[in-house]
Motif scaffolding. Structure first.
Motif, short mmCIF file in Angstrom:
data_model
loop_
_atom_site.label_atom_id
_atom_site.label_comp_id
_atom_site.label_asym_id
_atom_site.label_seq_id
_atom_site.Cartn_x
_atom_site.Cartn_y
_atom_site.Cartn_z
N VAL A 58 0.58 -1.30 0.16
CA VAL A 58 0.03 0.02 -0.02
C VAL A 58 0.77 1.41 -0.09
O VAL A 58 0.66 2.23 -0.62
N MET A 59 1.91 1.37 0.90
CA MET A 59 3.06 2.48 0.77
C MET A 59 3.38 2.48 -0.67
O MET A 59 3.50 3.81 -1.30
N LEU A 60 3.67 1.44 -1.34
CA LEU A 60 4.38 1.86 -2.77
C LEU A 60 3.22 2.11 -3.47
O LEU A 60 3.44 3.27 -4.44
N SER A 61 2.02 1.71 -3.47
CA SER A 61 0.93 2.17 -4.07
C SER A 61 0.88 3.81 -3.80
O SER A 61 0.50 4.52 -4.84
N GLN A 101 7.00 6.25 5.58
CA GLN A 101 6.62 5.05 6.03
C GLN A 101 7.10 3.79 5.68
O GLN A 101 7.45 2.68 6.59
N PHE A 102 7.51 3.68 4.17
CA PHE A 102 8.21 2.54 3.86
C PHE A 102 9.68 2.45 4.50
O PHE A 102 10.16 1.32 4.74
N TYR A 103 10.34 3.47 5.00
CA TYR A 103 11.54 3.42 5.49
C TYR A 103 11.53 2.75 6.88
O TYR A 103 12.38 1.95 7.17
N TYR A 104 10.63 3.02 7.79
CA TYR A 104 10.25 2.49 8.90
C TYR A 104 9.85 1.00 8.73
O TYR A 104 10.35 0.18 9.50
N PHE A 105 9.33 0.59 7.90
CA PHE A 105 8.92 -0.79 7.45
C PHE A 105 10.31 -1.75 7.03
O PHE A 105 10.60 -2.68 7.86
N ARG A 122 18.64 5.30 -1.59
CA ARG A 122 17.79 6.13 -2.25
C ARG A 122 16.97 6.58 -1.13
O ARG A 122 16.77 7.89 -1.20
N ILE A 123 16.28 5.68 -0.54
CA ILE A 123 15.13 6.10 0.33
C ILE A 123 15.83 7.06 1.44
O ILE A 123 15.40 8.10 1.97
N ASP A 124 17.19 6.79 2.06
CA ASP A 124 17.76 7.49 2.84
C ASP A 124 18.04 8.85 2.41
O ASP A 124 17.95 9.94 3.44
N LYS A 125 18.25 9.27 1.22
CA LYS A 125 18.47 10.69 0.66
C LYS A 125 17.02 11.53 0.80
O LYS A 125 17.17 12.61 0.80
N ILE A 126 16.05 10.93 0.75
CA ILE A 126 14.78 11.46 1.10
C ILE A 126 14.62 11.76 2.44
O ILE A 126 13.55 12.88 2.83
N LEU A 127 15.08 11.18 3.39
CA LEU A 127 14.57 11.29 4.87
C LEU A 127 14.54 12.50 5.50
O LEU A 127 13.99 12.79 6.31
N GLU A 213 13.70 0.39 -5.44
CA GLU A 213 14.23 0.05 -4.24
C GLU A 213 13.41 -0.64 -3.24
O GLU A 213 13.85 -1.58 -2.63
N GLY A 214 12.36 0.04 -3.13
CA GLY A 214 11.29 -0.60 -2.33
C GLY A 214 10.90 -1.88 -2.75
O GLY A 214 10.52 -2.86 -1.82
N TYR A 215 10.50 -1.98 -3.82
CA TYR A 215 10.08 -3.33 -4.61
C TYR A 215 11.05 -4.39 -4.32
O TYR A 215 10.69 -5.59 -4.04
N GLU A 216 12.30 -4.05 -4.63
CA GLU A 216 13.40 -5.17 -4.25
C GLU A 216 13.46 -5.69 -2.94
O GLU A 216 13.88 -6.79 -2.84
N ILE A 217 13.24 -4.90 -1.92
CA ILE A 217 12.88 -5.41 -0.57
C ILE A 217 12.01 -6.44 -0.35
O ILE A 217 12.06 -7.28 0.42
N LEU A 218 10.69 -5.80 -0.99
CA LEU A 218 9.54 -7.06 -0.95
C LEU A 218 9.94 -8.35 -1.54
O LEU A 218 9.67 -9.39 -0.98
#
Length: 224
Positions: A58-61, A101-105, A122-127, A213-218
């Motif tokens: 849902v976060m990716l969505s 949200q996805f970072y904390y997941f 990549r996520i870290d750069k947005i934090l 990057e998020g998709y690859e974690i899943l």
């Protein structure tokens, strides 16, 4: 059977495949690909931790949703989108919050049990945007490192009074922001940091790689 296992079993929920006739690799929208992957997965995790996995989808969505809205807005005017800049900022704030949200997941005990030492560069750069503006503003709840200068300028990161930042698209050499349009430039956002540097992102440019990057974690989780 405990409460977690009963409510975290995929079979307890209605989970429709969004593209039942397509291979995963043929599903262009990453969040739909992630949903299909979760529905099709044979991993034991879908029987024990479905709620956390589905929430990540849902976060990716949400990231995809705000990305589409942002692109639609910025392409709605063939000239510089001065009139919709606040709407673009609202979409950027919402996009950043979904990333937060996805970072904390990704940092959760659940993920780290199955994917130790996960990296999200990549996520870290947005934090910094999430920590200093979108979740709450540093000017309202400052940390030790937040000087008065930083509080003021971090508060302006997604405000109409902030300086509009345009980044040339690849292969283009047009540097004059006075003539910038969505055809020649990416609209970018910037926030100052306590070490004297700046964090920056251009949503339209950075979204595809970041959501992957998020998709690859899943994907790696569902291999378990």
């Amino acid at each position: 059977m405990n409460v977690k296992s009963r409510n975290n079993d995929r079979d307890r929920w209605c989970s429709d495949d969004p593209a039942p006739d397509c291979d995963l690799s043929d599903i262009e929208t990453v969040s739909l690909r992630a949903k299909a992957m979760l529905v099709r997965s044979t991993s034991n995790l879908v029987r024990s931790d479905f709620v956390q996995l589905n929430g990540a989808v849902v976060m990716l969505s949400g990231m995809d949703y705000h990305y589409r809205n942002f692109v639609k807005l910025i392409q709605s005017d063939n000239a510089q989108p001065r009139g919709c800049i606040e709407d673009l900022q609202h979409e950027a704030v919402a996009w950043v919050n979904r990333i937060g949200q996805f970072y904390y997941f990704s940092q959760s005990r659940f993920v780290n049990e199955h994917l130790p030492n996960i990296q999200t560069p990549r996520i870290d750069k947005i934090l910094p945007f999430r920590m200093k503006h979108t979740a709450h503003r540093s000017i309202d709840s400052p940390k030790k490192e937040d000087s008065s200068y930083l509080q003021e300028f971090q508060a302006l990161a997604f405000e109409r009074h902030s300086r509009t930042l345009w980044v040339p698209r690849p292969s283009l050499s047009i540097d004059n922001i006075e003539t910038a349009t969505h055809l020649t430039h990416f609209l970018a956002f910037q926030i100052p940091l306590s070490d004297g540097s700046y964090a920056e992102f251009a949503l339209e440019r950075d979204h595809p790689e970041l959501i992957m990057e998020g998709y690859e974690i899943l994907r790696n989780l569902l291999r378990n």
